[in-house]
Design a protein around this motif. Sequence first.
Motif, PDB file in Angstrom:
ATOM      1  N   THR A 390       0.733  -1.496   0.377  1.00 34.23           N
ATOM      2  CA  THR A 390      -0.235   0.243   0.538  1.00 34.23           C
ATOM      3  C   THR A 390       1.435   1.120   0.040  1.00 34.23           C
ATOM      4  O   THR A 390       0.341   2.345  -0.615  1.00 34.23           O
ATOM      5  CB  THR A 390      -0.650  -0.065   1.650  1.00 34.23           C
ATOM      6  N   PHE A 391       1.915   0.832   0.381  1.00 32.83           N
ATOM      7  CA  PHE A 391       2.642   2.412   0.230  1.00 32.83           C
ATOM      8  C   PHE A 391       3.369   2.493  -0.462  1.00 32.83           C
ATOM      9  O   PHE A 391       3.337   3.713  -0.940  1.00 32.83           O
ATOM     10  CB  PHE A 391       4.016   1.816   1.733  1.00 32.83           C
ATOM     11  N   LEU A 392       4.369   1.830  -1.135  1.00 32.48           N
ATOM     12  CA  LEU A 392       4.544   1.478  -2.347  1.00 32.48           C
ATOM     13  C   LEU A 392       3.332   1.938  -3.728  1.00 32.48           C
ATOM     14  O   LEU A 392       4.015   2.677  -4.357  1.00 32.48           O
ATOM     15  CB  LEU A 392       4.602   0.778  -3.515  1.00 32.48           C
ATOM     16  N   GLY A 393       2.274   1.828  -3.502  1.00 29.71           N
ATOM     17  CA  GLY A 393       1.057   1.819  -4.343  1.00 29.71           C
ATOM     18  C   GLY A 393       1.041   3.578  -4.311  1.00 29.71           C
ATOM     19  O   GLY A 393       0.959   4.006  -5.164  1.00 29.71           O
ATOM     20  N   ASN A 394       0.985   3.745  -2.516  1.00 31.28           N
ATOM     21  CA  ASN A 394       1.290   5.548  -3.328  1.00 31.28           C
ATOM     22  C   ASN A 394       2.020   6.239  -3.746  1.00 31.28           C
ATOM     23  O   ASN A 394       1.734   7.433  -4.524  1.00 31.28           O
ATOM     24  CB  ASN A 394       0.564   5.807  -1.457  1.00 31.28           C
ATOM     25  N   LYS A 395       3.137   5.910  -3.445  1.00 31.21           N
ATOM     26  CA  LYS A 395       3.807   6.335  -4.220  1.00 31.21           C
ATOM     27  C   LYS A 395       4.804   5.886  -5.366  1.00 31.21           C
ATOM     28  O   LYS A 395       4.431   7.338  -6.490  1.00 31.21           O
ATOM     29  CB  LYS A 395       5.495   5.881  -3.658  1.00 31.21           C
ATOM     30  N   LEU A 396       3.754   5.092  -6.485  1.00 28.94           N
ATOM     31  CA  LEU A 396       4.066   5.418  -8.167  1.00 28.94           C
ATOM     32  C   LEU A 396       2.391   5.677  -8.213  1.00 28.94           C
ATOM     33  O   LEU A 396       3.271   6.427  -9.537  1.00 28.94           O
ATOM     34  CB  LEU A 396       2.604   3.595  -8.010  1.00 28.94           C
ATOM     35  N   LEU A 397       1.560   6.199  -7.688  1.00 32.91           N
ATOM     36  CA  LEU A 397       0.289   7.753  -7.960  1.00 32.91           C
ATOM     37  C   LEU A 397       1.349   8.828  -8.478  1.00 32.91           C
ATOM     38  O   LEU A 397       1.158   9.603  -9.378  1.00 32.91           O
ATOM     39  CB  LEU A 397      -0.993   7.264  -7.332  1.00 32.91           C
ATOM     40  N   LYS A 398       2.128   9.051  -7.249  1.00 33.09           N
ATOM     41  CA  LYS A 398       3.136  10.667  -7.234  1.00 33.09           C
ATOM     42  C   LYS A 398       3.955   9.874  -7.963  1.00 33.09           C
ATOM     43  O   LYS A 398       4.585  11.101  -9.169  1.00 33.09           O
ATOM     44  CB  LYS A 398       3.986  10.529  -5.537  1.00 33.09           C
ATOM     45  N   SER A 399       4.518   9.375  -8.304  1.00 37.59           N
ATOM     46  CA  SER A 399       5.587   9.298  -9.758  1.00 37.59           C
ATOM     47  C   SER A 399       5.203   9.130 -10.899  1.00 37.59           C
ATOM     48  O   SER A 399       5.386   9.769 -11.934  1.00 37.59           O
ATOM     49  CB  SER A 399       6.368   8.092  -9.354  1.00 37.59           C
ATOM     50  N   ASN A 400       4.335   9.024 -11.218  1.00 40.60           N
ATOM     51  CA  ASN A 400       3.049   8.524 -12.555  1.00 40.60           C
ATOM     52  C   ASN A 400       2.971  10.321 -12.617  1.00 40.60           C
ATOM     53  O   ASN A 400       3.015  10.166 -14.258  1.00 40.60           O
ATOM     54  CB  ASN A 400       1.761   7.836 -12.214  1.00 40.60           C
ATOM     55  N   ARG A 401       2.392  10.916 -11.607  1.00 45.75           N
ATOM     56  CA  ARG A 401       1.802  12.444 -11.686  1.00 45.75           C
ATOM     57  C   ARG A 401       3.352  12.859 -12.588  1.00 45.75           C
ATOM     58  O   ARG A 401       2.986  14.140 -13.163  1.00 45.75           O
ATOM     59  CB  ARG A 401       1.051  12.592 -11.115  1.00 45.75           C
ATOM     60  N   LEU A 402       4.512  12.697 -11.645  1.00 47.15           N
ATOM     61  CA  LEU A 402       5.088  13.496 -12.215  1.00 47.15           C
ATOM     62  C   LEU A 402       6.514  12.662 -13.145  1.00 47.15           C
ATOM     63  O   LEU A 402       6.395  13.867 -13.917  1.00 47.15           O
ATOM     64  CB  LEU A 402       6.456  13.415 -10.879  1.00 47.15           C
ATOM     65  N   LYS A 403       6.169  12.030 -13.856  1.00 44.76           N
ATOM     66  CA  LYS A 403       6.112  11.210 -14.919  1.00 44.76           C
ATOM     67  C   LYS A 403       5.897  12.198 -16.014  1.00 44.76           C
ATOM     68  O   LYS A 403       6.534  12.713 -17.162  1.00 44.76           O
ATOM     69  CB  LYS A 403       5.182  10.325 -15.150  1.00 44.76           C
ATOM     70  N   HIS A 404       4.435  12.334 -16.201  1.00 49.17           N
ATOM     71  CA  HIS A 404       3.965  13.249 -17.608  1.00 49.17           C
ATOM     72  C   HIS A 404       3.545  14.598 -17.082  1.00 49.17           C
ATOM     73  O   HIS A 404       4.464  15.405 -18.266  1.00 49.17           O
ATOM     74  CB  HIS A 404       2.153  12.896 -16.487  1.00 49.17           C
ATOM     75  N   VAL A 405       4.182  15.063 -15.975  1.00 46.42           N
ATOM     76  CA  VAL A 405       5.027  16.476 -16.029  1.00 46.42           C
ATOM     77  C   VAL A 405       6.175  16.821 -16.339  1.00 46.42           C
ATOM     78  O   VAL A 405       6.500  17.780 -17.251  1.00 46.42           O
ATOM     79  CB  VAL A 405       5.123  16.814 -14.648  1.00 46.42           C
ATOM     80  N   GLU A 406       7.664  15.607 -16.523  1.00 45.13           N
ATOM     81  CA  GLU A 406       8.359  15.513 -17.014  1.00 45.13           C
ATOM     82  C   GLU A 406       8.086  15.676 -18.535  1.00 45.13           C
ATOM     83  O   GLU A 406       8.974  16.196 -19.057  1.00 45.13           O
ATOM     84  CB  GLU A 406       8.618  14.486 -16.179  1.00 45.13           C
ATOM     85  N   ALA A 407       7.228  15.032 -18.933  1.00 43.31           N
ATOM     86  CA  ALA A 407       6.718  14.464 -20.379  1.00 43.31           C
ATOM     87  C   ALA A 407       6.772  16.024 -21.082  1.00 43.31           C
ATOM     88  O   ALA A 407       7.151  15.958 -22.621  1.00 43.31           O
ATOM     89  CB  ALA A 407       6.255  13.315 -20.198  1.00 43.31           C
TER      90      ALA A 407
END
Length: 411
Positions: A390-407
């Motif tokens: 569950t902890f890593l799942g929340n971190k995955l959501l944040k990294s996906n958001r920043l991935k789109h910002v990075e794109a």
Amino acid sequence: MAALLPGPQLWNRVSLPKAGSRSAVIVQDPDAALDLCIAAVIKECCLVTLSLKSQILDAETDVLCAVLYSHHNRMGRHKPHLALKQVEQCLKRLKNMNLEDSIQDLSESFSSNENQPVNTKACVIPSQPVVELVLMKILGACKLLLRLLDCCCKTFLLTVKHLGLQEFIILNLVMVGLVSRLWVLYKDVLKRLVSLYEPLFGLLQEVSRIQPLPYFKGFTFPSDIAEFLGEPYSEIFKKKMPTSFAAKGVTKLLNKLFLTKEQSQRSSEETLLSISKKAKQMKISIQNYVDLGQPVKNKKILKEKSSEFDVRAFCKQLKHKAIQENSFEFKCSQSKLKATKRSSRKAIGTPCVKSLVQRFQETETFVQLSEEIQMAILWCRSKKLKAQTTFLGNKLLKSNRLKHVEAQGYR
């Protein structure tokens, strides 16, 4: 009678005071044009009240309030949620205008004509202040409905963009459907109000000719409501679908979410192959992915033929066995809890965890980081570590958001 002095945008006021003069005027020997105008006003008033009192509108507003209330803490700062709040504010303002009550009072003022005898040629019509008050409320409601439809289009676009991030998919789909339904329903209400304005404006001219009692001094009511509403009104009724609903980017995003069976199978196979190659390097056992949306086939249980036996004796045996098993299970559960705590501590302290941390530190982009987090989630699931997944799942959501910002070019 104290007339209401003109102010800045009288139609934009939420509450307008009622006129203190007579609410009805008796007309002797009415013309045929007046009779036609009265019949058209009565017909349109009934249609508007039916559309405003519909149970579908009440149900959709209840769903809107429930979505905003239940997801206030989690989605309070998200742009789609804030846009949906603007839709709710428009609906509250429309309710506070009491448009429905004023139109109903106007239609009831014509009902006194039915109680009169047939021989009399007199006709009872509402006075000029009553007609002017309803006309002013219709103008304000039409402007407010145009703003409501614009807010619906904005929320639709923002929720579809949020769907592209593949977060809160069910909630965003509910919001998209809700906003599109509200747009269709209130477009029909706007059409009804515009159709009511035309015969009511004709009635105002007849009443002002018979007994002039102006209520809004210095304000001239527009003869053509379409010119008063401007370009937004013409754009809504010229096109079958608004530009925000029919945009190319919107259709691409929705097509990605709602793929056909063949396309979804291809995409799922590609993702499984990419993950399985990395999982073999990490020596992680991957279980077969199960789609939670598919219905589960219930296995048919064949009923055995009933045989004659003593029910009381059988129940007593079961009760005696249950008492013995409960005492044994209580002892086993305590030993299992101790064993799981030891195993979780051992799993966290393994060298595989250290290698995962090193991989996280070596990543340079958020695309690589999201892939490494997915691998870590698979490893935690194989070791049955629920808190870590569950902890890593929340971190995955944040990294996906920043991935789109990075794109988009930001670092």
